[in-house]
Enzyme design. Sequence first.
Site, PDB file in Angstrom:
ATOM      1  N   LYS A  84      11.523  58.944  27.306  1.00 52.98           N
ATOM      2  CA  LYS A  84      12.886  59.147  26.848  1.00 52.98           C
ATOM      3  C   LYS A  84      13.857  58.210  27.561  1.00 52.98           C
ATOM      4  O   LYS A  84      14.925  57.927  27.074  1.00 52.98           O
ATOM      5  CB  LYS A  84      13.295  60.607  27.027  1.00 52.98           C
ATOM      6  CG  LYS A  84      13.110  61.152  28.427  1.00 52.98           C
ATOM      7  CD  LYS A  84      13.328  62.651  28.424  1.00 52.98           C
ATOM      8  CE  LYS A  84      12.997  63.257  29.788  1.00 52.98           C
ATOM      9  NZ  LYS A  84      13.010  64.713  29.767  1.00 52.98           N
ATOM     10  N   HIS A 142      11.745  56.473  36.478  1.00 51.83           N
ATOM     11  CA  HIS A 142      12.978  56.009  35.839  1.00 51.83           C
ATOM     12  C   HIS A 142      13.350  54.584  36.181  1.00 51.83           C
ATOM     13  O   HIS A 142      14.300  54.035  35.639  1.00 51.83           O
ATOM     14  CB  HIS A 142      14.131  56.959  36.178  1.00 51.83           C
ATOM     15  CG  HIS A 142      13.930  58.318  35.591  1.00 51.83           C
ATOM     16  ND1 HIS A 142      13.380  59.359  36.305  1.00 51.83           N
ATOM     17  CD2 HIS A 142      14.150  58.768  34.342  1.00 51.83           C
ATOM     18  CE1 HIS A 142      13.281  60.411  35.513  1.00 51.83           C
ATOM     19  NE2 HIS A 142      13.736  60.085  34.315  1.00 51.83           N
ATOM     20  N   LYS A 189       5.237  52.381  28.753  1.00 52.69           N
ATOM     21  CA  LYS A 189       5.222  53.813  28.516  1.00 52.69           C
ATOM     22  C   LYS A 189       6.374  54.153  27.562  1.00 52.69           C
ATOM     23  O   LYS A 189       7.480  53.683  27.751  1.00 52.69           O
ATOM     24  CB  LYS A 189       5.424  54.519  29.856  1.00 52.69           C
ATOM     25  CG  LYS A 189       5.353  56.012  29.799  1.00 52.69           C
ATOM     26  CD  LYS A 189       5.619  56.601  31.169  1.00 52.69           C
ATOM     27  CE  LYS A 189       7.070  56.952  31.317  1.00 52.69           C
ATOM     28  NZ  LYS A 189       7.426  57.515  32.609  1.00 52.69           N
ATOM     29  N   HIS A 217       8.072  63.612  22.185  1.00 54.68           N
ATOM     30  CA  HIS A 217       8.397  64.980  21.772  1.00 54.68           C
ATOM     31  C   HIS A 217       7.581  65.365  20.533  1.00 54.68           C
ATOM     32  O   HIS A 217       7.119  66.494  20.395  1.00 54.68           O
ATOM     33  CB  HIS A 217       9.869  65.120  21.347  1.00 54.68           C
ATOM     34  CG  HIS A 217      10.871  64.587  22.328  1.00 54.68           C
ATOM     35  ND1 HIS A 217      11.788  63.618  21.985  1.00 54.68           N
ATOM     36  CD2 HIS A 217      11.114  64.895  23.613  1.00 54.68           C
ATOM     37  CE1 HIS A 217      12.563  63.367  23.030  1.00 54.68           C
ATOM     38  NE2 HIS A 217      12.179  64.119  24.040  1.00 54.68           N
ATOM     39  N   CYS A 232      17.174  61.333  42.616  1.00 57.12           N
ATOM     40  CA  CYS A 232      17.159  60.573  41.363  1.00 57.12           C
ATOM     41  C   CYS A 232      17.893  61.378  40.288  1.00 57.12           C
ATOM     42  O   CYS A 232      17.526  62.522  40.003  1.00 57.12           O
ATOM     43  CB  CYS A 232      15.733  60.285  40.900  1.00 57.12           C
ATOM     44  SG  CYS A 232      15.684  59.517  39.264  1.00 57.12           S
TER      45      CYS A 232
HETATM   46 ZN   LIG Z   1      13.524  59.659  38.421  1.00 56.07          ZN
END
Ligand SMILES: [Zn+2]
Length: 522
Positions: free
Chosen positions: A301, A147, A298, A22, A127
């Site tokens: 968040k 994710h 990576k 961010h 997801c």
């Molecule tokens: Zn995802």
Amino acid sequence: MSQFFYVTTPIFYVNAEPHIGHTYTSVVTDTIARYHRLAGEQTFYLTGTDEHGDKIAEAATANKMTPLEFADRISGIFRSTWDEVGFSYDRFIRTTERKHQRTVQDILQKVYDAGDIEFREYEGSYCVGCERFLTDRDLVNGLCRDHERAPELRREANYFFRLTKYRAWLVQHIQDNPDFIRPERYKNEVLGMLREDSGLDDLCISRPKERLHWGIPLPFDENYVCYVWFDALINYLTGIGYPDAPHFDDYWRTAEHMIGKDILKPHGVFWPMMLKAAGLEPYQHLNVHGFWNLADRKISKSLGNMISPLAMKQKYGFDAFRYFLLREMSFGLDAAFSEEALIARVNADLANNLGNLVNRTLNMVARYTDGKVPQPDTTGEPEDRVSDTAARVANAVDAQIRNLEVHRALASIFDLVNETNRYLETRAPWTVAKDPAREAELRTILYTACEALRVIALLLEPFLPATAPAILEDLGYPEALLHAQLPQDAMRWGQLPVGLKTKKGTPLFPRIEAAPDDSAEG
Ligand SMILES: [Zn+2]
């Protein structure tokens, strides 16, 4: 007639506190906004928070709060963090604002009336992290690529935006406007997403209310709320007062979106198509940066590698952190973050090159010309080299900023810092000062160094907004920034008034000895 400039960060999702990702997007956006303001353009910089969706509802429940209480808290943390590090945003938007709700409903109704939203049944892999149904391309070993978690199988009747209807139009638009998405690698990625065989499907834009309350109600079906991306992207219109605020059109025409590559698809594919369906022009440019890597992972968040902007500010000063982020990453490519690399850069560029130039110049002015900017005498080839470099650099920085080559722009400014340091070494004012017969020459040398500092500080303001005014303050010329117009005021040599009362500078960037939490090596 004044020129307008509109630049945005993404609105940040309130499921995590501000981290380096961010912060980087915001630092680049802040730098660009500051530059355009100094270039005399009427600039609007929008940032804010994205607050709807299942993840927020889930997190709120886990924290025994209502979704709005939870969103208030995290949104408040973003806002106070950005204030504390000095970002110069013009508006902080929240998607829970009533005004935004009205804009989203207005756009939804327009697109629905145009026949581009359809009601259908759908089953697929969903997801929760992405808040969308995934395609095969999003899956790696059965897990969401972004994710690293397994999607759920969901079956729902929902509203769909007819993306596929706009595929050919968008391909044509990108081909007609080759820098619409930049750098080029991301344009090519989007063109890949738009290929016939890419599996691009119509976009689900709703959730049944029975499953999700935390969203904006669809204006044409009270049993559904709006799916997050449709809600989130429209913030860029709400932020500048869609549809009828003064200058809405002037700003929208110049819209520059700054994003990280993880949200390329919604911004590169969904958003232009939504705008087209709503009867609006596409944005001017989509500007896409890479990821910061830390220990080969990576920094996102979801993965929890947090580098807090406030912790960095406290440890190194925010200008130093800002400098590292802007200098180390080639916009568009990935870069690596480590505190060792930050310390090395800050010491070499800021403490040694820049800090030294400021300190020795101001110290010599204090010592040799009574703490006043001296009247220069005849200039020659060495002085011309400094003033020519200043003009060349100012010109280059202007082009580089407009091209999103922020790391190159900083390197250009340091060409002038280095050239001025070389000039002092060659002209050796400390030797000249020993000979009273060379007093006029001494005045020329010190004026040249002071004037170079004025240009350097002006050009640095967008990058180092705390440091640049401090340099001008020490030069006795803080008003240089008041009515400055870049790049002209940096190119026009000799604007520093003679006789200004300078201050002996306190060191701008003291050398950092080692990472505070490094283990001692000897
Ligand atoms: Zn995802």
